[in-house]
Design an enzyme around this catalytic site. Sequence first.
Site, PDB file in Angstrom:
ATOM      1  N   GLU A 175      71.256  37.533  32.219  1.00 54.02           N
ATOM      2  CA  GLU A 175      70.295  36.795  33.053  1.00 54.02           C
ATOM      3  C   GLU A 175      69.977  35.400  32.508  1.00 54.02           C
ATOM      4  OE1 GLU A 175      66.908  39.300  33.556  1.00 54.02           O
ATOM      5  OE2 GLU A 175      68.075  40.978  34.346  1.00 54.02           O
ATOM      6  N   PRO A 176      70.961  34.588  32.210  1.00 57.46           N
ATOM      7  CA  PRO A 176      70.656  33.232  31.762  1.00 57.46           C
ATOM      8  C   PRO A 176      70.144  32.380  32.918  1.00 57.46           C
ATOM      9  CG  PRO A 176      73.006  33.450  32.101  1.00 57.46           C
ATOM     10  CD  PRO A 176      72.421  34.825  32.328  1.00 57.46           C
TER      11      PRO A 176
END
Length: 449
Positions: A444-445
Amino acid sequence: AAWAALGPLLWACGLALRGGMLYPRESPSRERKELHGLWSFRADFSENRQRGFEQRWYRSPLRESGPTLDMPVPSSFNDVGQDRQLRSFVGWVWYEREVTLPQRWTQDLGTRVVLRIGSAHYYAIVWVNGVHVVEHEGGHLPFEADISKLVQSGPLSSCRITIAINNTLTPHTLPPGTILHRTDTSKYPKGYFVQNTNFDFFNYAGLHRPVLLYTTPTTYIDDITVTTSVDQGTGLVDYQIFVQGSEHFQLEVRLLDQEGKVVAQGTGCRGQLQVPNAHLWWPYLMHEHPAYLYSLEVRVTTQTAAGPVSDFYTLLVGIRTVEVTERQFLINGKPFYFHGVNKHEDADIRGRGFDWALLVKDFNLLRWLGANAFRTSHYPYAEEVLQLCDRYGIVVIDESPGVGIVLAQSYGNRSLQHHLEVMGELVRRDKNHPAVVMWSVANEPASFL
């Protein structure tokens, strides 16, 4: 298309690193000495966290620098003591262990002695007998140092290993973080600061995985890379072997089944072994005999003044194929559905410290649940975890520590270079595990940055 391009890039990163990272196994030519147990420990509570370097704590026994604690290794240091300052301590901590060595290790110049650290979170500096031997950035992957010259340089039968570890996270580490300085002196003492992170698990620190010494001959098997495929029931095992220490050697390879029968053999550093009617490595619950493993026995022999000397290494190999179509994920040509979980390595008291009992309990729970896969959220797990996955048929999505990447500063060239190095180390360590079917670059960057 992006994923198709990324796979070869990650593989190239792993192969481009200098030296291999084979798991230390005993063999007729190799010995290992585990250094688990109690180590001397001291946190540097000085305001700038630099007293240990200013006073050179590595130059003499750590107890001479001041009070020390007994610290179990492997474990996180955070919850072991009764000093609440250790729970959320940020900065340098120091570990030390005096090790008695077998006489042959210190006197036989044909023996190579290697110090291996399974995980030190986050930045580590290592000395042996006060001499700097290695540094490593990254808290979840192993690193090594050849200490032969230091332990074979005199009549010593022991050595002192000192490891300084800093758990500070910055925008350029994996995972990233920031340091928040609290300047309101009505609420906080002078110089007070805390570690700020953007992930939902505790930043445990310390020597989390086994520390050990192992030996090889001076001409030794440094790395092995194996890829497998299947052609009309015949298993194909392509191998590439790297040897260090000499350019003149003979190399023999044998593949044995689980009954110890030789099913294929070859010579040379590169080749292909063909296994008619091969037993394939299948995931748990996908076959009546899942997780079949062959043994690849490698022997390199070199001629010395004292006669021939051989190094032996055995690598477990699972013959299987992985394919991704537009609609399906295939293992051995059959659709595979990921039934599983995200895991963590955390536990009470020991933190992220490796523990065989907890690990086996986790795998019993996984199989009881009917799970066939998990993701190593959100960092690379211990090598022994992947060995059990190979053994039990649990499929792995192998994830880097790229979690909580939400700061704009984490998207520059400096962070990119470190991220590539970490991915390279991950692939180098785990490339031969049949259980690993996918690499996870990040969780989840905030990639819109």
